[in-house]
Design a protein around this motif. Structure first.
Motif, short mmCIF file in Angstrom:
data_model
loop_
_atom_site.label_atom_id
_atom_site.label_comp_id
_atom_site.label_asym_id
_atom_site.label_seq_id
_atom_site.Cartn_x
_atom_site.Cartn_y
_atom_site.Cartn_z
N ARG A 89 -1.05 55.17 0.87
CA ARG A 89 -1.42 54.32 -0.15
C ARG A 89 -0.60 54.26 -1.33
NH1 ARG A 89 -7.93 54.98 0.64
NH2 ARG A 89 -8.14 54.21 2.48
N SER B 26 -5.55 36.07 11.88
CA SER B 26 -5.01 36.79 12.58
C SER B 26 -4.21 36.53 13.70
CB SER B 26 -6.04 38.09 13.14
OG SER B 26 -6.93 37.49 13.76
N ARG C 17 -2.17 39.99 13.27
CA ARG C 17 -2.45 41.22 12.39
C ARG C 17 -3.57 40.82 11.49
NH1 ARG C 17 2.55 42.67 8.44
NH2 ARG C 17 1.31 43.72 6.74
N ASP C 18 -4.40 41.79 11.24
CA ASP C 18 -5.39 41.59 10.32
C ASP C 18 -5.13 41.98 9.15
OD1 ASP C 18 -7.53 40.45 12.05
OD2 ASP C 18 -7.45 42.50 12.93
N THR D 140 -5.01 43.21 5.26
CA THR D 140 -5.91 43.95 4.60
C THR D 140 -6.31 43.63 3.16
OG1 THR D 140 -4.25 45.37 3.47
CG2 THR D 140 -5.12 46.18 5.77
N GLN D 141 -7.28 43.98 2.66
CA GLN D 141 -7.55 43.46 1.26
C GLN D 141 -6.71 43.87 0.28
OE1 GLN D 141 -10.30 41.30 0.45
NE2 GLN D 141 -8.96 40.91 -1.54
N GLU D 142 -5.98 44.98 0.44
CA GLU D 142 -4.87 45.26 -0.37
C GLU D 142 -3.49 44.25 -0.24
OE1 GLU D 142 -6.41 47.34 1.62
OE2 GLU D 142 -7.43 48.59 0.17
N GLU D 143 -3.40 44.07 0.82
CA GLU D 143 -2.34 43.14 1.07
C GLU D 143 -2.41 41.62 0.54
OE1 GLU D 143 -0.40 44.68 5.34
OE2 GLU D 143 -1.86 43.43 5.49
#
Length: 368
Positions: free
Chosen positions: A72, A166, A220-221, A223-226
């Motif tokens: 991370r 996705s 691809r799922d 992420t919230q960070e992406e």
């Protein structure tokens, strides 16, 4: 393990079991029960067997957490570096296209995706125009247009918040654009570029600057960070795009004023050289077409008997609007018709417009 007589080897095997148990996703409670069963078959106390298993299990768990935190931190460092490059690109030049290309390449690298594209919102046409891309057909830049609410990109623009898919082939909103060559890409994330003001959470079309999208070959799922990273990039882009467009508009207005002054100078010079009135009027209508970026201009003269006479024209002739010109002269103020086919004031105008091939009309009275 029962055949091992060396206590040190037994402890090593217990620790190995504890670590592998965690790696396989096993539960600590079940591992404890396993330790009790093993202790009954080994010449070792239950406390030692269970504690060694759980200590190894906990150590493996902490090691995994450490690796995740390191990953991370590396990802956040890459994102910060990417944002720094995006901000630097925005501040280094007001060349919009160059900066946008830097942004799409940076976002694609940071997110490890195959495609990143930027669409800018055209407020006059109310649609999105592709202005930069990494991974798609570069020849389509400036050619591909998406309407608001059309496709995943248009949906994000219309809703005002990110849309992550996705697998686009399973989403009815997906619209494939043949010019882009995007058939092989499955996942997609579209984030609107919005210029937020004090009313941060109030989205409206006048704040929309465009949409930034990313695509991947494999489903691809995101992420919230992406998603948050792309939102931050979009936020930086919003201010840059607004400033660059303002600069371009100001620059264009300055060039327009320069063209107008140059034209007036040419007309004044012609008059000063005492050329004939007919030549001066023809020069005026020619420059009017050039400066105003219209198709046709004409000058009519009102005779002493009140009749109109066409004295100069450029771009074609047509006197079907005589009644409008007479009205303009009589009223003494300009007359503007934005759409000759829909102006209820002049029911006969649509037929004239079709016959003479025009859509809009502007009349300005000239008084000596």
């Amino acid at each position: 393990m029962e055949q091992q007589s060396d206590p040190a080897v037994r402890l090593s095997l217990l620790r190995q079991i504890g670590a592998e148990w965690h790696a396989c996703g096993g539960l600590a409670e079940v591992l404890t029960e396993l330790g009790l069963h093993l202790a009954a078959r080994l010449p070792m106390s239950q406390g030692v067997v269970v504690s060694e298993l759980l200590l190894a299990f906990g150590a493996a768990q902490e090691e995994q957490r450490t690796r995740e935190w390191e990953a991370r931190l590396v990802a956040r460092a890459a994102e910060l570096d990417g944002l720094h490059r995006i901000i630097s690109a925005a501040n280094s030049t007001l060349d919009l296209d160059t900066s946008l290309q830097t942004v799409v390449e940076t976002v694609a690298q940071v997110m490890n995706v195959e495609v990143c594209s930027i669409y800018l919102y055209d407020k006059h046409r109310d649609d999105l125009v592709l202005r930069a891309t990494h991974g798609l057909n570069r020849a389509a830049v400036g050619q591909v247009v998406a309407r608001l609410g059309e496709g995943v990109t248009g949906w994000a623009a219309q809703l005002g918040y990110p849309v992550a898919v996705s697998d686009v082939y399973q989403d009815p909103r997906y619209h494939r654009e043949p010019q882009l060559g995007e058939e092989i890409f499955r996942s997609m994330l579209a984030v609107p570029i919005v210029l937020f003001s004090a009313e941060r959470f109030q989205f409206s079309a006048d704040k929309l600057q465009g949409v930034i999208t990313v695509q991947t070959i494999a489903p691809r799922d995101f992420t919230q960070e992406e998603i948050s990273f792309v939102e931050m990039a979009a936020g930086e882009l919003a201010f840059f795009i607004a400033n660059a467009q303002l600069y371009q508009q100001t620059d264009e207005r300055l060039h327009q004023k320069l063209r107008e002054l140059t034209t007036l100078q040419q007309v004044s010079k012609s008059i000063a050289e005492q050329i004939g009135l007919h030549d001066v009027l023809n020069l005026i209508v020619e420059k009017a077409v050039d400066l105003s970026k219209v198709d046709r201009a004409a000058i009519f003269q009102v005779g002493e008997d009140g009749n109109l006479k066409l004295v100069a024209s450029y771009g074609g002739e047509g006197d079907g609007v005589r009644d409008l010109i007479i009205q303009t002269v009589r009223d003494g103020r300009p007359l503007a018709v934005m759409n000759a086919y829909q102006d209820a004031r002049f029911p006969q105008l649509p037929e004239v417009a079709r016959r003479e091939g025009f859509h809009s009309l502007f009349c300005m009275p000239l008084r000596a």
